[in-house]
Design an enzyme around this catalytic site. Structure first.
Site, PDB file in Angstrom:
ATOM      1  N   THR A   1     -40.077  77.586   5.446  1.00  0.00           N
ATOM      2  CA  THR A   1     -38.750  76.967   5.337  1.00  0.00           C
ATOM      3  C   THR A   1     -38.114  77.234   3.987  1.00  0.00           C
ATOM      4  O   THR A   1     -36.926  76.991   3.792  1.00  0.00           O
ATOM      5  CB  THR A   1     -38.833  75.437   5.563  1.00  0.00           C
ATOM      6  OG1 THR A   1     -39.812  74.900   4.662  1.00  0.00           O
ATOM      7  CG2 THR A   1     -39.226  75.110   6.993  1.00  0.00           C
TER       8      THR A   1
ATOM      9  N   CYS B   1     -41.236  70.084  -1.638  1.00  0.00           N
ATOM     10  CA  CYS B   1     -41.152  68.666  -1.278  1.00  0.00           C
ATOM     11  C   CYS B   1     -42.046  67.808  -2.158  1.00  0.00           C
ATOM     12  O   CYS B   1     -42.964  68.310  -2.806  1.00  0.00           O
ATOM     13  CB  CYS B   1     -41.606  68.461   0.178  1.00  0.00           C
ATOM     14  SG  CYS B   1     -40.495  69.161   1.396  1.00  0.00           S
TER      15      CYS B   1
ATOM     16  N   CYS C   1     -42.663  63.296   1.746  1.00  0.00           N
ATOM     17  CA  CYS C   1     -41.514  63.804   2.498  1.00  0.00           C
ATOM     18  C   CYS C   1     -41.611  63.439   3.985  1.00  0.00           C
ATOM     19  O   CYS C   1     -42.643  63.650   4.630  1.00  0.00           O
ATOM     20  CB  CYS C   1     -41.418  65.323   2.371  1.00  0.00           C
ATOM     21  SG  CYS C   1     -39.962  65.963   3.261  1.00  0.00           S
TER      22      CYS C   1
ATOM     23  N   ARG D   1     -40.842  66.817   9.319  1.00  0.00           N
ATOM     24  CA  ARG D   1     -41.931  67.202  10.203  1.00  0.00           C
ATOM     25  C   ARG D   1     -42.994  67.938   9.404  1.00  0.00           C
ATOM     26  O   ARG D   1     -42.667  68.747   8.523  1.00  0.00           O
ATOM     27  CB  ARG D   1     -41.372  68.118  11.307  1.00  0.00           C
ATOM     28  CG  ARG D   1     -42.254  68.266  12.527  1.00  0.00           C
ATOM     29  CD  ARG D   1     -41.472  68.957  13.649  1.00  0.00           C
ATOM     30  NE  ARG D   1     -40.980  70.286  13.257  1.00  0.00           N
ATOM     31  CZ  ARG D   1     -41.723  71.417  13.398  1.00  0.00           C
ATOM     32  NH1 ARG D   1     -42.925  71.371  13.927  1.00  0.00           N
ATOM     33  NH2 ARG D   1     -41.229  72.584  13.024  1.00  0.00           N
TER      34      ARG D   1
ATOM     35  N   ARG E   1     -35.903  76.228  -2.658  1.00  0.00           N
ATOM     36  CA  ARG E   1     -34.937  75.181  -3.000  1.00  0.00           C
ATOM     37  C   ARG E   1     -35.541  73.794  -2.746  1.00  0.00           C
ATOM     38  O   ARG E   1     -36.496  73.655  -1.975  1.00  0.00           O
ATOM     39  CB  ARG E   1     -33.634  75.356  -2.217  1.00  0.00           C
ATOM     40  CG  ARG E   1     -33.843  75.394  -0.737  1.00  0.00           C
ATOM     41  CD  ARG E   1     -32.568  75.737   0.040  1.00  0.00           C
ATOM     42  NE  ARG E   1     -32.898  75.910   1.440  1.00  0.00           N
ATOM     43  CZ  ARG E   1     -33.161  74.891   2.252  1.00  0.00           C
ATOM     44  NH1 ARG E   1     -33.094  73.652   1.823  1.00  0.00           N
ATOM     45  NH2 ARG E   1     -33.488  75.121   3.517  1.00  0.00           N
TER      46      ARG E   1
ATOM     47  N   CYS F   1     -36.041  70.274  -1.226  1.00  0.00           N
ATOM     48  CA  CYS F   1     -35.840  69.695   0.099  1.00  0.00           C
ATOM     49  C   CYS F   1     -34.758  68.630   0.019  1.00  0.00           C
ATOM     50  O   CYS F   1     -34.744  67.796  -0.872  1.00  0.00           O
ATOM     51  CB  CYS F   1     -37.153  69.088   0.596  1.00  0.00           C
ATOM     52  SG  CYS F   1     -36.973  68.031   2.038  1.00  0.00           S
TER      53      CYS F   1
ATOM     54  N   CYS G   1     -36.321  64.756   0.953  1.00  0.00           N
ATOM     55  CA  CYS G   1     -37.127  63.937   0.044  1.00  0.00           C
ATOM     56  C   CYS G   1     -36.675  64.064  -1.411  1.00  0.00           C
ATOM     57  O   CYS G   1     -37.198  63.347  -2.268  1.00  0.00           O
ATOM     58  CB  CYS G   1     -38.612  64.277   0.171  1.00  0.00           C
ATOM     59  SG  CYS G   1     -39.010  65.956  -0.349  1.00  0.00           S
TER      60      CYS G   1
HETATM   61 ZN   LIG Z   1     -39.040  67.284   1.722  1.00  0.00          ZN
END
Ligand SMILES: [Zn+2]
Length: 380
Positions: A55, A59, A63, A66, A88, A90, A93
């Site tokens: 992704t 995080c 977080c 999923r 980048r 998240c 969170c």
């Molecule tokens: Zn996150």
């Protein structure tokens, strides 16, 4: 040569080194931190971060997104390391900012200060608006963090402020003047020169001292009993319990006044019993403070048996100061131990009651009571 460098070397480092060399990291699932990610453990936030290659985000451990495939996850000891991945932050969170927990704690702390500093208790709507949250959310978070509703917190703070006021001599003095109360002050003004010392010196008593006190009720009205380590330091009678507390404060302006606890209430009960029936005597030590002259007068008063009265002139004769009648009256007025130092048993030569620091009516009531019980005991 190589030995010092190997000083801190251990098996784990050796494995890590081997892993780095081979470029085949241990599976994330073998790392205990992975279980904290799976648990979305909020207490792990700030301790490490993780990034997800598929992704392209990094995080915090809690977080709510999923769960990522551990095969795509990399763990980072610091936020800088997480950022260094080039991924980048998240959006769910917000790993760069304070955790939601910390954010809520800060919000509640701010609300607590707001409640403490407000003259009037702020409403829930005001508090929620100040925090830019809904009333329901704010109330829930406030209770979760403090264990109290905002209303209960405000009430607890008010109670603490009153307690502090009683424990802090200066505050009470300020409160006295705020309340416009000055009758004890007038008493001292009138008594200057008759006290045998200046009010300032008299007031110096009680510095850095703890005085416990409690207020109760007798058939003669309100009673305040105060004790130092040495013994009962004051027994005050009056109509208004608050005025008694202010009177105590005037007598011990530098002492720390502490509201009595349950143990102390038992002592107060004994004093109250004694005031109701002075003949029983008081089996508690007294802490009597005054000039040498006052002490002599007060001792002479304690030698007057219940059921009898003497004149100021007689007391003057007994202490060997026949011309000090007025000073004796002043010493009676300065008596801090109602009933226990029975200044109520001193009357004028012509039989008139004369004054009483705690009211002429109480003096009469005490004398009537002692005379009646005296008759009874003489009959037995
Ligand atoms: Zn996150």
């Amino acid at each position: 040569m190589a030995t010092p460098a190997l000083g801190g070397f251990n098996a784990a480092m050796f494995i890590t080194l081997q892993r780095d060399l081979k470029s085949t990291p241990l599976p994330v699932t073998d790392d205990p931190r992975w279980t904290r990610i799976v648990a979305r453990d909020k207490s792990a936030d700030g301790q490490f971060w993780y990034s997800v290659a598929t992704t392209g985000v990094y995080c915090r451990p809690s977080c709510p997104s999923r769960r990522a495939n551990p095969g795509n996850v990399q763990l980072h000891d610091t936020l800088a390391q997480a950022k260094a991945t080039g991924f980048r932050a998240c959006l769910r969170c917000n790993p760069d900012g304070p955790s939601p927990e910390a954010g809520n704690a800060a919000m509640v702390a701010k609300a607590c200060r707001f409640i403490e500093q407000s003259e009037e208790e702020p409403s829930l709507a005001e508090l929620a608006a100040a925090a830019s949250r809904s009333a329901g959310y704010f109330h829930r978070v406030f209770k979760a963090i403090t264990g109290l509703t905002p209303k209960d917190y405000a009430a607890a703070h008010r109670a603490a402020r009153v307690r502090q006021g009683l424990e802090d001599g200066a505050s009470v003095t300020v409160a006295i003047y705020d309340a416009g109360f000055n009758s004890s002050g007038r008493f001292y003004e009138k008594s200057t020169g008759m006290l045998g010392m200046t009010p300032t010196r008299y007031r110096a008593g009680g510095a850095h001292e703890d005085i416990r006190f409690a207020v109760g009720e007798t058939s003669l009205g309100a009673i305040l009993v105060a004790s130092s380590r040495k013994g009962v330091a004051s027994i005050l009678l009056g109509d208004d319990p608050d005025a008694l507390v202010r009177d105590l404060q005037d007598r011990f302006p530098k002492a720390r006044l502490i509201g009595g606890d349950r143990d102390y209430e038992a002592q107060v009960a004994r004093v109250v019993g004694f005031v109701e029936a002075p003949r029983l005597g008081l089996d508690l030590p007294l802490d009597v403070r005054g000039t040498a002259f006052q002490q002599r007068v007060w001792q002479a008063l304690r030698d007057i048996p219940a059921g009898s009265t003497v004149s100021y002139a007689e007391i003057a004769g007994r202490i060997g100061a026949p011309r000090a009648t007025r000073a004796i009256a002043a010493a009676c007025a300065a008596n801090a131990h109602a009933v226990a130092i029975p200044c109520h048993r001193v009357i004028r030569k012509d039989g008139a009651l004369s004054g009483y620091a705690w009211g002429a009516e109480r003096k009469r009531a005490l004398l009537d009571r002692e005379a009646v019980s005296g008759d009874r005991s003489s009959r037995v």
